[in-house]
Design an enzyme around this catalytic site. Structure first.
Site, PDB file in Angstrom:
ATOM      1  N   GLY A  50       0.840  -1.209   0.000  1.00  0.00           N
ATOM      2  CA  GLY A  50       0.000   0.000   0.000  1.00  0.00           C
ATOM      3  C   GLY A  50       0.868   1.249   0.000  1.00  0.00           C
ATOM      4  N   THR A  53       0.078   6.021  -1.711  1.00  0.00           N
ATOM      5  CA  THR A  53      -0.612   7.211  -1.191  1.00  0.00           C
ATOM      6  C   THR A  53      -0.697   7.105   0.333  1.00  0.00           C
ATOM      7  OG1 THR A  53      -2.776   6.135  -1.398  1.00  0.00           O
ATOM      8  CG2 THR A  53      -2.104   7.517  -3.250  1.00  0.00           C
ATOM      9  N   ASP A 113      -2.611  -6.390  -7.662  1.00  0.00           N
ATOM     10  CA  ASP A 113      -3.483  -6.689  -6.531  1.00  0.00           C
ATOM     11  C   ASP A 113      -2.723  -7.410  -5.407  1.00  0.00           C
ATOM     12  OD1 ASP A 113      -5.463  -7.314  -4.807  1.00  0.00           O
ATOM     13  OD2 ASP A 113      -6.619  -8.557  -6.199  1.00  0.00           O
ATOM     14  N   ALA A 114      -2.503  -6.683  -4.324  1.00  0.00           N
ATOM     15  CA  ALA A 114      -1.719  -7.222  -3.198  1.00  0.00           C
ATOM     16  C   ALA A 114      -2.362  -8.462  -2.571  1.00  0.00           C
ATOM     17  CB  ALA A 114      -1.554  -6.148  -2.125  1.00  0.00           C
ATOM     18  N   LEU A 141      -2.577  -1.263   3.633  1.00  0.00           N
ATOM     19  CA  LEU A 141      -3.589  -1.401   2.585  1.00  0.00           C
ATOM     20  C   LEU A 141      -4.903  -0.765   3.034  1.00  0.00           C
ATOM     21  CD1 LEU A 141      -3.018  -3.052   0.001  1.00  0.00           C
ATOM     22  CD2 LEU A 141      -4.389  -4.874   0.986  1.00  0.00           C
ATOM     23  N   ALA A 142      -5.532   0.016   2.190  1.00  0.00           N
ATOM     24  CA  ALA A 142      -6.907   0.457   2.429  1.00  0.00           C
ATOM     25  C   ALA A 142      -7.645   0.157   1.131  1.00  0.00           C
ATOM     26  CB  ALA A 142      -6.971   1.941   2.760  1.00  0.00           C
ATOM     27  N   TYR A 226      -6.975   2.402  13.439  1.00  0.00           N
ATOM     28  CA  TYR A 226      -7.519   3.680  13.889  1.00  0.00           C
ATOM     29  C   TYR A 226      -8.578   3.409  14.954  1.00  0.00           C
ATOM     30  CZ  TYR A 226      -9.573   8.315  13.866  1.00  0.00           C
ATOM     31  OH  TYR A 226     -10.028   9.548  14.252  1.00  0.00           O
ATOM     32  N   TYR A 236     -17.455   3.922  12.995  1.00  0.00           N
ATOM     33  CA  TYR A 236     -16.082   3.478  12.777  1.00  0.00           C
ATOM     34  C   TYR A 236     -15.694   2.335  13.735  1.00  0.00           C
ATOM     35  CZ  TYR A 236     -11.407   3.143  11.206  1.00  0.00           C
ATOM     36  OH  TYR A 236     -10.262   2.612  10.657  1.00  0.00           O
ATOM     37  N   VAL A 276      -6.285  13.467   6.256  1.00  0.00           N
ATOM     38  CA  VAL A 276      -7.050  13.472   5.010  1.00  0.00           C
ATOM     39  C   VAL A 276      -6.353  12.547   4.016  1.00  0.00           C
ATOM     40  CG1 VAL A 276      -7.975  14.903   3.153  1.00  0.00           C
ATOM     41  CG2 VAL A 276      -7.711  15.867   5.450  1.00  0.00           C
TER      42      VAL A 276
HETATM   43  P1  NAD Z   1      -4.907   5.393   1.103  1.00  0.00           P
HETATM   44  O1  NAD Z   1      -6.192   5.218   0.391  1.00  0.00           O
HETATM   45  O2  NAD Z   1      -4.211   6.702   0.995  1.00  0.00           O
HETATM   46  O3  NAD Z   1      -3.848   4.262   0.637  1.00  0.00           O
HETATM   47  C1  NAD Z   1      -4.217   2.955   0.358  1.00  0.00           C
HETATM   48  C2  NAD Z   1      -3.080   2.225  -0.323  1.00  0.00           C
HETATM   49  O4  NAD Z   1      -3.501   0.868  -0.570  1.00  0.00           O
HETATM   50  C3  NAD Z   1      -2.688   2.807  -1.703  1.00  0.00           C
HETATM   51  O5  NAD Z   1      -1.287   2.699  -1.871  1.00  0.00           O
HETATM   52  C4  NAD Z   1      -3.382   1.851  -2.692  1.00  0.00           C
HETATM   53  O6  NAD Z   1      -2.749   1.749  -3.975  1.00  0.00           O
HETATM   54  C5  NAD Z   1      -3.231   0.540  -1.937  1.00  0.00           C
HETATM   55  N1  NAD Z   1      -4.186  -0.481  -2.368  1.00  0.00           N
HETATM   56  C6  NAD Z   1      -5.543  -0.480  -2.288  1.00  0.00           C
HETATM   57  N2  NAD Z   1      -6.045  -1.648  -2.765  1.00  0.00           N
HETATM   58  C7  NAD Z   1      -4.972  -2.397  -3.150  1.00  0.00           C
HETATM   59  C8  NAD Z   1      -4.819  -3.690  -3.713  1.00  0.00           C
HETATM   60  N3  NAD Z   1      -5.876  -4.491  -3.953  1.00  0.00           N
HETATM   61  N4  NAD Z   1      -3.570  -4.111  -4.004  1.00  0.00           N
HETATM   62  C9  NAD Z   1      -2.473  -3.337  -3.782  1.00  0.00           C
HETATM   63  N5  NAD Z   1      -2.553  -2.106  -3.222  1.00  0.00           N
HETATM   64  C10 NAD Z   1      -3.795  -1.653  -2.911  1.00  0.00           C
HETATM   65  O7  NAD Z   1      -5.201   4.982   2.622  1.00  0.00           O
HETATM   66  P2  NAD Z   1      -4.667   5.453   4.049  1.00  0.00           P
HETATM   67  O8  NAD Z   1      -5.683   6.340   4.651  1.00  0.00           O
HETATM   68  O9  NAD Z   1      -3.254   5.864   4.017  1.00  0.00           O
HETATM   69  O10 NAD Z   1      -4.805   4.068   4.827  1.00  0.00           O
HETATM   70  C11 NAD Z   1      -3.744   3.159   5.008  1.00  0.00           C
HETATM   71  C12 NAD Z   1      -3.915   2.456   6.331  1.00  0.00           C
HETATM   72  O11 NAD Z   1      -3.842   3.428   7.381  1.00  0.00           O
HETATM   73  C13 NAD Z   1      -5.273   1.753   6.487  1.00  0.00           C
HETATM   74  O12 NAD Z   1      -5.090   0.565   7.206  1.00  0.00           O
HETATM   75  C14 NAD Z   1      -6.064   2.748   7.320  1.00  0.00           C
HETATM   76  O13 NAD Z   1      -7.110   2.151   8.052  1.00  0.00           O
HETATM   77  C15 NAD Z   1      -4.963   3.268   8.226  1.00  0.00           C
HETATM   78  N6  NAD Z   1      -5.270   4.539   8.904  1.00  0.00           N
HETATM   79  C16 NAD Z   1      -5.721   5.610   8.189  1.00  0.00           C
HETATM   80  C17 NAD Z   1      -6.047   6.790   8.860  1.00  0.00           C
HETATM   81  C18 NAD Z   1      -6.569   8.008   8.134  1.00  0.00           C
HETATM   82  O14 NAD Z   1      -7.065   8.940   8.785  1.00  0.00           O
HETATM   83  N7  NAD Z   1      -6.444   8.066   6.830  1.00  0.00           N
HETATM   84  C19 NAD Z   1      -5.868   6.875  10.257  1.00  0.00           C
HETATM   85  C20 NAD Z   1      -5.370   5.771  10.940  1.00  0.00           C
HETATM   86  C21 NAD Z   1      -5.081   4.597  10.252  1.00  0.00           C
END
Ligand code: NAD
Length: 395
Positions: A50, A53, A113-114, A141-142, A226, A236, A276
């Site tokens: 992941g 981004t 696809d991871a 991964l998200a 989270y 959530y 964000v």
């Molecule tokens: P994001 O959407 O910015 O990033 C998701 C990443 O996963 C990307 O690199 C995307 O290409 C990759 N991805 C998605 N589906 C995929 C697949 N099938 N195969 C390969 N890659 C795949 O998300 P984020 O907000 O950075 O979230 C990442 C983690 O952090 C998650 O576990 C999320 O729950 C956690 N998190 C996020 C927040 C927040 O506020 N955004 C807070 C705490 C924890």
């Protein structure tokens, strides 16, 4: 070659294009923070699932540029096709690769696809042939869905469990505060969300590395979770996604028991703060909460983005020789500043008070919208958005 003027196509929490130069500027800014804050060397090999981004991108940049690690990233991004530009994550990595080459560092990406066995195998082969055993695996991964080897598809949903729930939200198209009711999840939706966002795939990645003799001595792995405030709890933390995160956290404990016994390594979940990202913008109630939270945290000088959070994660918890500090559940808490009683009680009071008329006064809504546009390379200082730019960028 296709030079174009790229204007934002954003509606609500969906953006369908990205600006390559703006994304590149974002990445350069993050690399500057990583290089100014971290030692420059110290970790050999890092795998980030992941990596294109959000939290995963910052994790890959800190590994490669902050610790000099040979870094392999896995992501699912859209390259440009003919005159259609690529996704933001693709442009982010195009610049990260360019910078890595310029600085003589190793950064590789597998775009696919991871969840699939093919991509896991491709990663194992890349590590065996070129990079070596992994010291650190970051699982970030998200994903909205997962496809199994027989074609079965599981979708992740964002719903309350055990009853419907009415919540304040902000309409990201109009800026209006609305009350929306969210239906409770079915048992199937609860199970499907766990299948996508729980810990199973993380454990499969660790098993792939183990089966291919790719776990270095002292191997560490971290997945992201989270918790968040009272206001978003029903949707959530007590909802479908929170149920999946509990599974991710239980997976960390299981992995930790094995890795500490076998390799003197470890596994942790890091509970990160709300920021964000593409993923968080889609969660009901979260954009409103983040708008309020940013106002409160900025006023107190506590604001952090993904790169500041991940610098702290490496430096204070997972760098070689550092013992992570954890809560009673074994979790690293990067959300410590977000969850202080002072911040939370102030956010809670504003949440109860906020109306459409008071959005400008009580929320950092401009900040939220700017951060969201910036995820896609728009609204970045110094970029000439009237000038045509090449939309085809190589990794
Ligand atoms: P994001 O959407 O910015 O990033 C998701 C990443 O996963 C990307 O690199 C995307 O290409 C990759 N991805 C998605 N589906 C995929 C697949 N099938 N195969 C390969 N890659 C795949 O998300 P984020 O907000 O950075 O979230 C990442 C983690 O952090 C998650 O576990 C999320 O729950 C956690 N998190 C996020 C927040 C927040 O506020 N955004 C807070 C705490 C924890």
């Amino acid at each position: 070659m296709s030079e174009q003027v790229v204007a934002p196509r954003i509606r609500g929490f969906i953006a369908t294009n990205a600006h390559p130069d703006g994304c590149a500027a974002n990445v350069r800014a993050q690399v500057e923070v990583a290089q100014a804050s971290l030692p420059g060397s110290g970790i050999d090999e890092v795998l980030v699932v992941g990596s294109s981004t959000g939290y995963g991108l910052s994790s890959a940049l800190c590994a490669c540029f902050g610790y000099g690690a040979q870094t392999l990233g896995i992501c699912f991004e859209r390259p440009s096709v003919e005159d259609k530009g690529a996704s933001a994550g693709w442009y982010n990595l195009a610049e990260a690769h360019r910078l890595a080459r310029e600085q003589g560092r190793t950064l590789e990406t597998i775009n696919g696809d991871a969840f699939s066995a093919e991509i896991k195998q491709q990663a194992a082969e890349t590590l065996q042939q070129r990079l070596g055993k992994v010291d650190l695996l970051i699982y970030s991964l998200a994903a909205p869905r997962r496809q199994g080897p027989d074609g079965t598809v599981w979708n992740s949903v964002l719903k309350p469990i055990g009853g419907s729930h009415a919540s304040k939200t902000i309409n990201l198209r109009s800026g209006a505060i609305e009350e929306r009711t969210f239906d409770q999840a079915t048992d199937e939706e609860i199970a499907d969300t766990l299948k996508v966002m729980g810990g199973e795939d993380w454990a499969d990645w660790v098993e792939t590395l183990r089966a291919n003799d790719l776990l270095a001595d002292g191997f560490r792995t971290v997945g992201y979770s989270y918790i968040g405030p009272k206001a978003t709890q029903a949707i959530y933390r007590s909802g479908t996604i929170g149920h999946a995160k509990e599974h991710l956290e239980a997976t960390a404990l299981e992995l930790d028991a094995r890795l500490s016994a076998d390799l003197d390594g470890g596994a942790w979940v890091s509970v990160n703060k709300a920021v964000v990202t593409q993923a968080s913008a889609a969660i009901p109630g979260v954009p409103l909460y983040i708008g309020i939270l940013f106002k409160v945290m900025k006023a107190r000088g506590l604001h952090e983005g993904t790169i500041e959070q991940i610098v702290r994660l490496y430096r204070d918890h997972i760098a070689p020789g550092v013992v992570p500090s954890t809560d009673e559940g074994g979790r690293i808490r990067l959300d410590d500043l977000e969850m202080t009683p002072d911040v939370q009680s102030t956010v809670d009071a504003i949440w109860n008070e906020v109306t459409t008329e008071r959005v400008g006064e009580l929320l950092d809504y401009d900040g939220y919208q700017r951060d969201f546009r910036q995820l896609f390379g728009f609204d970045i200082e110094g970029i000439d958005y009237d000038a045509p730019t090449e939309v085809h960028r190589e990794l």
